[in-house]
Structure formats: structure tokens, C-alpha cells
Design a protein around this motif. Structure first.
Motif, PDB file in Angstrom:
ATOM      1  N   MET A   1     121.756 -24.538 -51.922  1.00  0.00           N
ATOM      2  CA  MET A   1     122.879 -24.214 -51.381  1.00  0.00           C
ATOM      3  C   MET A   1     123.114 -25.820 -50.493  1.00  0.00           C
ATOM      4  O   MET A   1     122.169 -26.042 -49.922  1.00  0.00           O
ATOM      5  CB  MET A   1     123.235 -23.203 -50.468  1.00  0.00           C
ATOM      6  CG  MET A   1     123.483 -21.216 -51.066  1.00  0.00           C
ATOM      7  SD  MET A   1     123.971 -20.489 -49.754  1.00  0.00           S
ATOM      8  CE  MET A   1     125.484 -20.251 -50.344  1.00  0.00           C
ATOM      9  N   THR A   2     124.387 -25.876 -51.122  1.00  0.00           N
ATOM     10  CA  THR A   2     124.720 -27.392 -50.111  1.00  0.00           C
ATOM     11  C   THR A   2     125.565 -27.150 -48.942  1.00  0.00           C
ATOM     12  O   THR A   2     125.808 -26.039 -48.386  1.00  0.00           O
ATOM     13  CB  THR A   2     125.601 -28.118 -51.138  1.00  0.00           C
ATOM     14  OG1 THR A   2     126.471 -27.257 -50.939  1.00  0.00           O
ATOM     15  CG2 THR A   2     124.849 -28.439 -52.429  1.00  0.00           C
ATOM     16  N   PRO A   3     124.683 -27.662 -48.656  1.00  0.00           N
ATOM     17  CA  PRO A   3     125.551 -28.407 -47.172  1.00  0.00           C
ATOM     18  C   PRO A   3     128.023 -27.980 -47.190  1.00  0.00           C
ATOM     19  O   PRO A   3     128.149 -27.465 -46.294  1.00  0.00           O
ATOM     20  CB  PRO A   3     125.630 -29.569 -46.552  1.00  0.00           C
ATOM     21  CG  PRO A   3     124.147 -29.869 -46.854  1.00  0.00           C
ATOM     22  CD  PRO A   3     124.609 -29.322 -48.422  1.00  0.00           C
ATOM     23  N   TRP A   6     127.487 -23.792 -47.353  1.00  0.00           N
ATOM     24  CA  TRP A   6     127.622 -23.774 -46.340  1.00  0.00           C
ATOM     25  C   TRP A   6     128.944 -23.296 -45.408  1.00  0.00           C
ATOM     26  O   TRP A   6     129.501 -23.206 -44.586  1.00  0.00           O
ATOM     27  CB  TRP A   6     126.912 -23.675 -45.244  1.00  0.00           C
ATOM     28  CG  TRP A   6     125.244 -23.481 -45.872  1.00  0.00           C
ATOM     29  CD1 TRP A   6     124.604 -24.408 -46.797  1.00  0.00           C
ATOM     30  CD2 TRP A   6     124.584 -22.137 -46.008  1.00  0.00           C
ATOM     31  NE1 TRP A   6     123.311 -22.623 -46.453  1.00  0.00           N
ATOM     32  CE2 TRP A   6     123.526 -21.935 -46.230  1.00  0.00           C
ATOM     33  CE3 TRP A   6     125.568 -21.142 -45.383  1.00  0.00           C
ATOM     34  CZ2 TRP A   6     122.901 -21.035 -46.851  1.00  0.00           C
ATOM     35  CZ3 TRP A   6     124.423 -19.700 -45.373  1.00  0.00           C
ATOM     36  CH2 TRP A   6     123.269 -19.899 -46.267  1.00  0.00           C
ATOM     37  N   THR A   7     129.287 -25.106 -45.139  1.00  0.00           N
ATOM     38  CA  THR A   7     130.325 -25.141 -44.765  1.00  0.00           C
ATOM     39  C   THR A   7     132.096 -24.389 -44.886  1.00  0.00           C
ATOM     40  O   THR A   7     132.377 -23.962 -43.849  1.00  0.00           O
ATOM     41  CB  THR A   7     131.369 -26.484 -44.847  1.00  0.00           C
ATOM     42  OG1 THR A   7     130.334 -27.447 -44.039  1.00  0.00           O
ATOM     43  CG2 THR A   7     132.421 -27.192 -44.292  1.00  0.00           C
ATOM     44  N   VAL A   8     131.940 -24.286 -46.130  1.00  0.00           N
ATOM     45  CA  VAL A   8     132.793 -23.559 -46.722  1.00  0.00           C
ATOM     46  C   VAL A   8     132.862 -21.531 -46.030  1.00  0.00           C
ATOM     47  O   VAL A   8     134.285 -21.543 -45.530  1.00  0.00           O
ATOM     48  CB  VAL A   8     133.511 -23.502 -47.878  1.00  0.00           C
ATOM     49  CG1 VAL A   8     134.329 -22.424 -49.221  1.00  0.00           C
ATOM     50  CG2 VAL A   8     133.527 -25.165 -48.754  1.00  0.00           C
ATOM     51  N   GLY A  12     135.292 -20.301 -44.179  1.00  0.00           N
ATOM     52  CA  GLY A  12     135.738 -18.396 -43.857  1.00  0.00           C
ATOM     53  C   GLY A  12     135.151 -17.262 -42.789  1.00  0.00           C
ATOM     54  O   GLY A  12     136.191 -16.460 -42.730  1.00  0.00           O
ATOM     55  N   ILE A  13     134.355 -17.666 -42.755  1.00  0.00           N
ATOM     56  CA  ILE A  13     134.193 -16.140 -41.390  1.00  0.00           C
ATOM     57  C   ILE A  13     134.788 -16.381 -39.818  1.00  0.00           C
ATOM     58  O   ILE A  13     135.255 -15.831 -39.463  1.00  0.00           O
ATOM     59  CB  ILE A  13     132.476 -16.209 -40.508  1.00  0.00           C
ATOM     60  CG1 ILE A  13     131.591 -16.146 -42.222  1.00  0.00           C
ATOM     61  CG2 ILE A  13     132.063 -15.998 -39.548  1.00  0.00           C
ATOM     62  CD1 ILE A  13     130.095 -16.125 -41.911  1.00  0.00           C
TER      63      ILE A  13
END
Length: 68
Positions: A1-3, A6-8, A12-13
Motif C-alpha cells: 500500500m502506498t503512503p 495509509w494516510t487516508v 478515517g480512523i
């Protein structure tokens, strides 16, 4: 997965946690307000019962007979 992915996901969390905390606070405030309203209704019922008794006594005194 791209950075970026992970940011998205992380964003969201964080948003979900913020919504949950806000929802918990709103429920707590609502519960407090409902308890206050419930207590006030109880006090009003007591006052109304007292006034009903006074009115019944006044009716008896004015008419000179017992109210059924």
C-alpha cells in the motif's frame, strides 16, 4: 500500500474516533437534561396535588357539602 492510502485510512480512523467521542458526550448531556426535566415534572406534580387539595377544600367550604 502506498503512503497516501495509509494516510487516508488513518484520517478515517481519527474521524470515526472524533464522531464516537462527540456522540458519547451528546448522549451524556441529553441524559442529564432528561433527568432534570423528569425531576421538574415530579415537583410540578407535587405542587398540583397540593393545589387540587386546596381547591377541593375551598369547594367544600363554599358549598357547605362534601365533594364526591
Amino acid at each position: 500500500m502506498t503512503p497516501e492510502a495509509w494516510t487516508v485510512i488513518g484520517t478515517g480512523i481519527v474521524i470515526l474516533i472524533a464522531i464516537a467521542a462527540s456522540n458519547r458526550q451528546l448522549r451524556s448531556e441529553l441524559r442529564t437534561e432528561l433527568n432534570q426535566v423528569h425531576a421538574e415534572i415530579g415537583r410540578l406534580r407535587e405542587r398540583m396535588a397540593r393545589l387540587e387539595g386546596l381547591l377541593e377544600g375551598l369547594r367544600e367550604a363554599v358549598t357547605g357539602r362534601d365533594v364526591a
